[in-house]
Design a protein around this motif. Structure first.
Motif: not given
Length: 746
Positions: A44-50, A85-92, A108-111, A114-116
């Motif tokens: 929910k509320g995914a960013s434009i890049q996500e 699931l395509v999502a930014t997560a609590d990673l570096q 997942n990506g840490g930003s 990085s998710t892309l």
């Protein structure tokens, strides 16, 4: 029909059944025979890049399988449905993670960026997608996609800001994202203060006349080449300018406070005193930049470790000062650790006093974008060396504009910046097979061979500002040029009249076409010559040269290749000057092969051999190719025609490469004699293109003089050097050069 089965057949059936069952148990099936229960899930509320990452995943899975998976958010997913699931997560911030969890695939990506990258890494690593250029990709086709149930992949790139200076990435953001590189040369920087900024902060046009003390003391004169970094007014003006730029561009986090592009730094007493304490002129720079950095603790102040500031100072840079270390002087025939040990030592030195290092590396021949430049074997060890010495930001200055093997070089550098452990040879094979089709094996053979050849010449200096003519006795010898040419002929035959593949192969062949044209200009062999005998015993332009030049022109035109070098010398200018050279070469010339006596001393180039002025080989757009150079002095030469002869015209070609302090002579005077003692003036030809700030950086000019017929044996040529550049030129205070080539007398 016999329904009986042997015992062995039953065993085989049982093994196959158990194998399939085992495979099913140890894998998840995203798509099964053209259908799927999976959805692509966004939080929910995914960013434009996500969202963009999810759309890219959807697009490529559909290309692979023809199945278009729905994209849903948390509200739209059924609890019993499997999802990706395509999502930014609590990673570096730079970390990516790809894993199968139960029946679900997690990307997942840490930003957001990085998710892309995680999506593209999944598509490339596990789906075998390849992106060779913005318009050429390889996407496999399959109706079923299985993944290992234990799949877990995590990666954090050691180099976190990766830039390949190529318009393929700058002009195509999706292509850049697929290769995980930046879409601009200076991301995060104040856009009007990226590099060589001293003159931007304190412009010569605004300050020099009233405040010469703001500028460098060179000898006994202040010149606007660099700033005087110990002048307190200079510090305050630059501080105010930096603050103003950051206010103007509040989203920018980096600004460059860096020397102008020359080595004419200040030598006044205060500057020399600090530099003596610091071990070199880097000292005044670092102290100056540290003062500015103290005013902006939340920003990064970038400065250069370049040429005279390359060696580390004793004073360490502030934590928010980024050292941009430049490898411009290095020999590119081998790795930096092998062939550029001074630079390697400097990088280690900076690494010992700074955690904020950016590398500015160079990967092409800037004087000849299209020349063969066999340095691909050096890229991996160099990038690995940068990584091992804490460089988190690497800028690989490719040509930006199309150059030799442009697409391959862009692809290879991006791959190695993302993962310096990859094998160069495997990446090149992957590219040549995918981009050139059946012709790829021959393009690869050419690449392998030319790199094998340069490694035979341990003392060959492969220079960024060199010229193919330097290699005509080494890896571009005439017999090798023929071999290289044959590889491309085989490649074209192999693709069976596929017009698109032929276009790509011809573009890859431009390096050899250019080398051959330059070899012919220099007449290095009977085959590679501008002029040949015709059937009637006369002379004609070599048809081979015309065909090669026409093909070169056609390929560059079809491929939108406009520039020959970084100085703005255009392909159209090159072709025009080459055709002019053909006209010159065909003209009768009473000076051809005649003895030349120099009354002034040449320096360094063309082996300082005066006979290059009458040898029939014609210089090109670079001063390495058959040009006789004079540094800070005039050209004065006498040509002995061997006997008295009737003449009515003289012409000498001169070269301009103004960023390298090579200018046209102010004027050229001609005189004649019958006894080599008493010379009579024939006239003076002024420079029709006097030097100005708007002059072409790279150009040729013929100083032609026609006169009434005279009988002469000796011809004196006097080219007047301006001696030193004007005060506004970056090399003010240094001696200027003139370069002359073929003398024509008729």
């Amino acid at each position: 029909m016999n329904y009986k089965r042997s015992f062995s057949q039953l065993v085989i059936i049982l093994v196959l059944f158990l194998t399939n069952a085992c495979e099913h148990k140890n894998s998840v099936t995203l798509i099964d025979q053209g259908s799927s229960d999976y959805v692509i899930l966004l939080n929910k509320g995914a960013s434009i890049q996500e969202n963009h990452a999810a759309i890219e995943l959807q697009k490529y899975l559909e290309k692979i399988s023809t199945v278009k998976l729905p994209i849903v958010d948390e509200k739209g997913v059924q609890m019993d449905k499997p999802y990706i699931l395509v999502a930014t997560a609590d990673l570096q911030p730079d970390e990516i993670r790809i894993e199968v969890s139960g029946d679900h695939l997690i990307l997942n990506g840490g930003s957001d960026a990085s998710t892309l990258f995680a999506v593209y890494e999944f598509l490339e690593r596990f789906m075998d997608c390849k992106w060779f250029s913005p318009t050429v990709e390889s996407v496999p086709k399959t109706k079923t996609i299985n993944l290992d149930k234990d799949l877990f992949f995590s990666y954090t790139p050691p180099i976190t800001t990766r830039t390949v200076h190529s318009r393929l990435f700058y002009e195509n953001q999706d292509f850049a994202a697929k290769h995980k590189v930046t879409t601009e040369a200076f991301p995060y920087y104040v856009p009007t203060a990226k590099v060589h900024t001293f003159n931007r902060f304190i412009p010569e046009e605004s300050f020099y006349k009233e405040h010469p003390e703001y500028f460098a003391l060179i000898g006994d004169k202040r010149l606007p080449t660099q700033l005087c970094l110990t002048n307190p007014d200079v510090l305050q003006i630059v501080k105010d300018s930096v603050s103003s730029f950051f206010e103007q561009y509040p989203s920018a986090t980096v600004i460059s406070v860096s020397q102008n592009d020359n080595q004419q730094f200040c030598r006044d007493a205060q500057c020399r005193s600090i530099d003596s304490l610091e071990g070199g002129p880097t000292g005044t720079l670092i102290r100056f930049v540290n003062e500015i950095a103290a005013d902006h603790p939340d920003k990064t102040i970038s400065t250069l470790a370049y040429q005279y500031t390359r060696k580390p100072s004793k004073t360490p840079p502030a934590k928010n000062v980024m050292i941009t270390l430049c490898s411009i002087e290095c020999d590119r025939s081998g790795s930096i650790e092998e062939k550029c040990t001074d630079f390697a030592d400097d990088l280690r030195g900076w690494n010992s006093i700074s955690d904020n290092i950016r590398i500015w590396d160079y990967t092409t021949q800037f004087t000849n974008f299209l020349a063969p430049f066999p340095n691909l074997h050096t890229l991996r060890p160099n990038i690995g060396f940068f990584k091992n010495n804490n460089a988190k930001w690497v800028f690989e200055q490719h040509s930006n504009n199309p150059s030799e093997l442009f697409e391959l070089r862009s692809y290879l550098m991006a791959k190695l910046l993302w993962n310096p452990q990859l094998e160069t040879d495997a990446i090149i094979s992957e590219f040549t097979d995918g981009y050139y089709g059946e012709g790829g094996v021959y393009v690869k053979a050419y690449i392998d061979r030319i790199h094998e050849e340069i490694e035979k010449y341990d003392d060959f200096f492969l220079f960024l500002y060199g010229d193919p003519s330097q290699a005509f006795t080494a890896y571009l010898a005439p017999e090798l040029l023929q071999v290289y040419d044959s590889y491309f002929e085989d490649a074209i035959q192999a693709v069976d009249e596929n017009a698109e593949l032929i276009k790509r192969i011809n573009q890859a062949k431009l390096g050899i076409d250019y080398a051959i044209l330059e070899a012919c200009r220099k007449n290095i062999s009977d085959e590679y010559a501008l002029i040949v005998d015709d059937a009637s015993g006369g002379k004609k332009v070599n048809p081979f040269v015309i065909n090669r030049l026409d093909g070169f022109s056609r390929t560059t035109g079809m491929s939108d290749i406009v520039l020959m070098n970084e100085m703005g010398y255009k392909v159209a200018d090159y072709e025009l000057n080459y055709r002019k050279a053909l006209e010159v070469a065909l003209k009768p010339n009473k000076a051809l092969g005649k003895k030349v006596t120099l009354l002034t001393d040449p320096k360094k180039y063309a082996n300082e051999d005066p006979q290059v002025l009458t040898d029939g080989a014609l210089g090109g757009n670079g001063f390495y190719a058959n040009w006789l150079g004079f540094e800070g002095n005039d050209l004065e030469a006498v040509i002995d025609l061997g006997e008295e002869s009737e003449i009515s015209s003289i012409s000498v070609a001169f070269l301009q490469v103004s960023n390298h302090i090579v200018f046209f002579p102010l004027e050229v005077s001609y005189s004649y004699s019958t006894d080599n003692k008493n010379f009579i003036s024939l006239g003076t030809v002024p420079n029709d293109m006097p030097l100005s700030k708007d002059s072409k950086i790279n150009d040729l000019q013929y100083f032609d003089l026609k006169f009434d017929k005279r009988r002469a044996r000796y011809i004196k040529i006097y080219g007047k050097n301006m001696k030193s550049p004007p005060y506004w030129h970056h090399a003010a205070g240094l001696p200027s050069w003139i370069f002359a080539d073929e003398v024509l007398i008729n």
